[in-house]
Motif scaffolding. Structure first.
Motif, PDB file in Angstrom:
ATOM      1  N   LEU A 118       0.800  -1.221   0.000  1.00  0.00           N
ATOM      2  CA  LEU A 118       0.000   0.000   0.000  1.00  0.00           C
ATOM      3  C   LEU A 118       0.834   1.274   0.000  1.00  0.00           C
ATOM      4  O   LEU A 118       0.281   2.377   0.050  1.00  0.00           O
ATOM      5  N   GLU A 119       2.146   1.122  -0.052  1.00  0.00           N
ATOM      6  CA  GLU A 119       2.999   2.312  -0.121  1.00  0.00           C
ATOM      7  C   GLU A 119       2.646   3.144  -1.357  1.00  0.00           C
ATOM      8  O   GLU A 119       2.343   2.614  -2.419  1.00  0.00           O
ATOM      9  N   GLY A 120       2.678   4.447  -1.194  1.00  0.00           N
ATOM     10  CA  GLY A 120       2.300   5.358  -2.264  1.00  0.00           C
ATOM     11  C   GLY A 120       0.853   5.797  -2.203  1.00  0.00           C
ATOM     12  O   GLY A 120       0.454   6.749  -2.888  1.00  0.00           O
ATOM     13  N   SER A 121       0.048   5.122  -1.389  1.00  0.00           N
ATOM     14  CA  SER A 121      -1.350   5.520  -1.212  1.00  0.00           C
ATOM     15  C   SER A 121      -1.435   6.739  -0.302  1.00  0.00           C
ATOM     16  O   SER A 121      -0.533   7.016   0.488  1.00  0.00           O
ATOM     17  N   SER A 122      -2.525   7.462  -0.411  1.00  0.00           N
ATOM     18  CA  SER A 122      -2.867   8.474   0.579  1.00  0.00           C
ATOM     19  C   SER A 122      -3.660   7.793   1.693  1.00  0.00           C
ATOM     20  O   SER A 122      -4.147   6.672   1.521  1.00  0.00           O
ATOM     21  N   GLU A 123      -3.806   8.476   2.818  1.00  0.00           N
ATOM     22  CA  GLU A 123      -4.510   7.868   3.951  1.00  0.00           C
ATOM     23  C   GLU A 123      -5.377   8.895   4.654  1.00  0.00           C
ATOM     24  O   GLU A 123      -4.965  10.047   4.846  1.00  0.00           O
ATOM     25  N   VAL A 124      -6.574   8.479   5.026  1.00  0.00           N
ATOM     26  CA  VAL A 124      -7.411   9.267   5.927  1.00  0.00           C
ATOM     27  C   VAL A 124      -7.421   8.538   7.270  1.00  0.00           C
ATOM     28  O   VAL A 124      -7.543   7.317   7.320  1.00  0.00           O
ATOM     29  N   GLY A 125      -7.259   9.279   8.345  1.00  0.00           N
ATOM     30  CA  GLY A 125      -7.192   8.648   9.659  1.00  0.00           C
ATOM     31  C   GLY A 125      -7.269   9.674  10.765  1.00  0.00           C
ATOM     32  O   GLY A 125      -7.587  10.846  10.540  1.00  0.00           O
ATOM     33  N   GLY A 126      -6.949   9.210  11.972  1.00  0.00           N
ATOM     34  CA  GLY A 126      -6.883  10.113  13.115  1.00  0.00           C
ATOM     35  C   GLY A 126      -8.185  10.790  13.473  1.00  0.00           C
ATOM     36  O   GLY A 126      -8.192  11.842  14.115  1.00  0.00           O
ATOM     37  N   LEU A 127      -9.313  10.203  13.075  1.00  0.00           N
ATOM     38  CA  LEU A 127     -10.605  10.845  13.352  1.00  0.00           C
ATOM     39  C   LEU A 127     -11.049  10.498  14.765  1.00  0.00           C
ATOM     40  O   LEU A 127     -11.166   9.330  15.126  1.00  0.00           O
ATOM     41  N   PHE A 128     -11.327  11.541  15.538  1.00  0.00           N
ATOM     42  CA  PHE A 128     -11.856  11.347  16.881  1.00  0.00           C
ATOM     43  C   PHE A 128     -12.792  12.490  17.213  1.00  0.00           C
ATOM     44  O   PHE A 128     -12.452  13.669  17.050  1.00  0.00           O
ATOM     45  N   LEU A 129     -13.964  12.119  17.675  1.00  0.00           N
ATOM     46  CA  LEU A 129     -14.996  13.080  18.063  1.00  0.00           C
ATOM     47  C   LEU A 129     -15.205  12.995  19.564  1.00  0.00           C
ATOM     48  O   LEU A 129     -15.281  11.895  20.120  1.00  0.00           O
ATOM     49  N   SER A 145     -15.230  15.991   5.345  1.00  0.00           N
ATOM     50  CA  SER A 145     -14.442  17.196   5.065  1.00  0.00           C
ATOM     51  C   SER A 145     -13.088  16.831   4.473  1.00  0.00           C
ATOM     52  O   SER A 145     -12.537  17.567   3.633  1.00  0.00           O
ATOM     53  N   ARG A 146     -12.544  15.686   4.868  1.00  0.00           N
ATOM     54  CA  ARG A 146     -11.243  15.257   4.361  1.00  0.00           C
ATOM     55  C   ARG A 146     -11.286  15.012   2.856  1.00  0.00           C
ATOM     56  O   ARG A 146     -10.333  15.318   2.136  1.00  0.00           O
ATOM     57  N   TYR A 147     -12.407  14.483   2.370  1.00  0.00           N
ATOM     58  CA  TYR A 147     -12.513  14.199   0.945  1.00  0.00           C
ATOM     59  C   TYR A 147     -12.640  15.492   0.137  1.00  0.00           C
ATOM     60  O   TYR A 147     -12.124  15.579  -0.983  1.00  0.00           O
ATOM     61  N   LEU A 148     -13.302  16.501   0.716  1.00  0.00           N
ATOM     62  CA  LEU A 148     -13.368  17.785   0.025  1.00  0.00           C
ATOM     63  C   LEU A 148     -11.988  18.442  -0.007  1.00  0.00           C
ATOM     64  O   LEU A 148     -11.617  19.068  -1.007  1.00  0.00           O
ATOM     65  N   PHE A 149     -11.215  18.281   1.064  1.00  0.00           N
ATOM     66  CA  PHE A 149      -9.847  18.803   1.058  1.00  0.00           C
ATOM     67  C   PHE A 149      -9.020  18.100  -0.012  1.00  0.00           C
ATOM     68  O   PHE A 149      -8.253  18.744  -0.745  1.00  0.00           O
ATOM     69  N   ILE A 150      -9.174  16.790  -0.117  1.00  0.00           N
ATOM     70  CA  ILE A 150      -8.444  16.043  -1.144  1.00  0.00           C
ATOM     71  C   ILE A 150      -8.821  16.552  -2.534  1.00  0.00           C
ATOM     72  O   ILE A 150      -7.953  16.762  -3.390  1.00  0.00           O
ATOM     73  N   LYS A 151     -10.110  16.766  -2.779  1.00  0.00           N
ATOM     74  CA  LYS A 151     -10.516  17.243  -4.102  1.00  0.00           C
ATOM     75  C   LYS A 151     -10.000  18.650  -4.362  1.00  0.00           C
ATOM     76  O   LYS A 151      -9.603  18.977  -5.492  1.00  0.00           O
ATOM     77  N   GLN A 152      -9.983  19.497  -3.340  1.00  0.00           N
ATOM     78  CA  GLN A 152      -9.464  20.858  -3.493  1.00  0.00           C
ATOM     79  C   GLN A 152      -7.995  20.850  -3.878  1.00  0.00           C
ATOM     80  O   GLN A 152      -7.513  21.795  -4.519  1.00  0.00           O
ATOM     81  N   HIS A 153      -7.263  19.797  -3.491  1.00  0.00           N
ATOM     82  CA  HIS A 153      -5.809  19.740  -3.686  1.00  0.00           C
ATOM     83  C   HIS A 153      -5.440  18.400  -4.305  1.00  0.00           C
ATOM     84  O   HIS A 153      -4.511  17.735  -3.879  1.00  0.00           O
ATOM     85  N   ARG A 154      -6.171  18.024  -5.359  1.00  0.00           N
ATOM     86  CA  ARG A 154      -6.092  16.661  -5.884  1.00  0.00           C
ATOM     87  C   ARG A 154      -4.682  16.222  -6.253  1.00  0.00           C
ATOM     88  O   ARG A 154      -4.306  15.055  -6.049  1.00  0.00           O
TER      89      ARG A 154
END
Length: 340
Positions: A118-129, A145-154
C-alpha cells in the motif's frame, strides 16, 4: 449549523492533547503523548505551507471547532502519501490450496503475509470526536471534510486512498491478535508497542517482525476471531467509509489485526460528487438543500454544513451562519456536495 472544520494550528496543542487522552488507546495517529502531538502539529503546519502541488508525505490535521465559543470538539487527519520515510507494513491475507491424492482431500489454508503493497497511497485517519458530541452528524462532517480537502488539492494525493480501523481489544487495551502473534517477537505489551510506534515509527517492525508467512490456523481462536474486525467503537466509521466506496481487500493491521480499507481516490463518493460553484450571497428560502460546503486552500481551508440553494444565475446561496463560518464573500469559489 454550529461547527466548522478548519486547519489545525500549533496553538491547538492543548485541545488536541485533551482529545487524545479520551481515545482509550490504540489510536496510533493520536497518541496521548504531548511532545509527539506537538511534532505532529509542526509537521501539519509544514504540509499546509509547502510550495508545489506534487504528492508528498505531508500530514494535514484538521480541527472540529464550535464556532461561537472556539472550543475544539474533534479532529481528523489526512496523509498525502504513506511509506515515504519508513516502510508502511500490512498483513495481506492469502489462500494456499494444497491437495493430497493419497488422502483424497484438498486443504485451503489462509496465511498472513507481511507486505508493503500500500505504499504510495494516501490515507485518511486520526478521526476522533468528543464523546459528548456524537450526535447531529458531526462525525460525518469530520470524515467527509477530508474528501473535500483532497478534491481541493487533488494533485497532492495518490490514486488510492486507505483507512486503517482500530482492531478489537479488551477494556485494559490489550489486543488478542497482538498477544498471539507480534507480541511473541517484540517482548512488549500491545499498549507499549502501540505507543512506541506512534512516537518512533515502524523501523522496529522491520528489525524484529518475522517476514515468513503465518498460517492463520496456527493462531489461537481468540486471535483468529478478530482478524479483519474493527473495534466496536469503529463500526460506525467503517459504515461511513463503505458508503464512500471504501472496501476491504484482505489487508489488516500488523498490531491489532484491524481492517485496512481502500478506495480509488477519484471514485470516493464525496470526491466524485462534489462540485465547484461560486458563492452568490446569503439567503434562506423554502426548498433549501442541506449541503457540505468547503472553501479556501491549504491552511485557509474551512468546511461546514449549510442550507443552500442555487440562484437563477447558477451561483450558490448559503444561510447566513454558514457563510459567516466559511468567511466567504460573493464571488468566492465553493466546493459543495449534498449532505445525504
Amino acid at each position: 449549523m454550529t461547527h466548522r472544520i478548519r486547519a489545525a494550528r500549533p496553538d491547538d496543542l492543548d485541545a488536541l492533547y485533551d482529545l487524545a487522552k479520551l481515545t482509550g488507546g490504540g489510536f496510533t495517529n493520536l497518541p496521548a503523548e504531548r511532545e509527539t502531538l506537538a511534532k505532529k502539529l509542526e509537521s501539519s503546519s509544514a504540509g499546509f505551507a509547502r510550495d508545489g502541488d506534487e504528492q508528498s508525505g505531508d500530514l494535514y490535521i484538521f480541527m472540529l471547532e464550535e464556532y461561537a465559543t472556539g472550543r475544539i470538539r474533534g479532529t481528523c487527519q489526512v496523509f498525502g502519501e504513506v511509506g515515504t520515510t519508513q516502510p508502511f507494513y500490512s498483513y495481506r491475507i492469502t489462500t494456499l490450496t494444497q491437495h493430497s491424492k493419497e488422502l483424497e482431500r484438498t486443504f485451503r489454508n489462509q496465511l498472513l503475509n507481511l507486505v508493503t503493497d500500500l505504499e504510495g497511497s494516501s490515507e485518511v485517519g486520526g478521526l476522533f470526536l468528543h464523546p459528548h458530541e456524537r450526535a447531529g452528524g458531526l462525525g460525518l462532517l469530520l470524515a467527509r471534510s477530508r474528501y473535500l480537502f483532497i478534491k481541493q488539492h487533488r494533485a497532492r494525493f495518490g490514486d488510492r486512498t486507505l483507512a486503517e480501523l482500530r482492531g478489537v481489544m479488551d477494556e485494559a487495551g490489550h489486543s488478542p491478535f497482538w498477544d498471539a502473534l507480534a507480541g511473541r517477537f517484540f517482548g512488549m505489551s500491545f499498549p507499549e508497542a502501540d505507543e512506541f510506534n506512534a512516537v518512533h515509527g515502524t523501523q522496529f517492525i522491520a528489525d524484529l517482525m518475522p517476514s515468513t508467512p503465518i498460517y492463520i490456523n496456527m493462531l489461537p481462536e481468540s486471535a483468529r476471531a478478530v482478524i479483519g474486525q474493527p473495534h466496536p467503537s469503529g463500526r460506525a466509521a467503517l459504515r461511513m467509509l463503505e458508503k464512500e466506496g471504501f472496501a476491504w481487500d484482505g489487508y489488516v493491521d500488523i498490531f491489532d489485526g484491524g481492517p485496512t480499507v481502500i478506495a480509488k481516490t477519484d471514485r470516493i463518493k464525496s470526491v466524485r460528487d462534489a462540485n465547484e460553484i461560486a458563492f452568490a450571497g446569503t439567503g434562506e428560502e423554502e426548498g433549501d438543500v442541506e449541503m457540505l460546503v468547503a472553501t479556501g486552500k491549504l491552511e485557509d481551508f474551512r468546511c461546514c454544513y449549510a442550507h443552500a440553494h442555487k440562484d437563477a444565475d447558477g451561483g450558490l446561496r448559503l444561510d447566513p451562519q454558514a457563510a459567516k463560518m466559511l468567511e466567504v464573500k460573493e464571488g468566492d469559489m465553493l466546493l459543495a456536495v449534498n449532505r445525504r
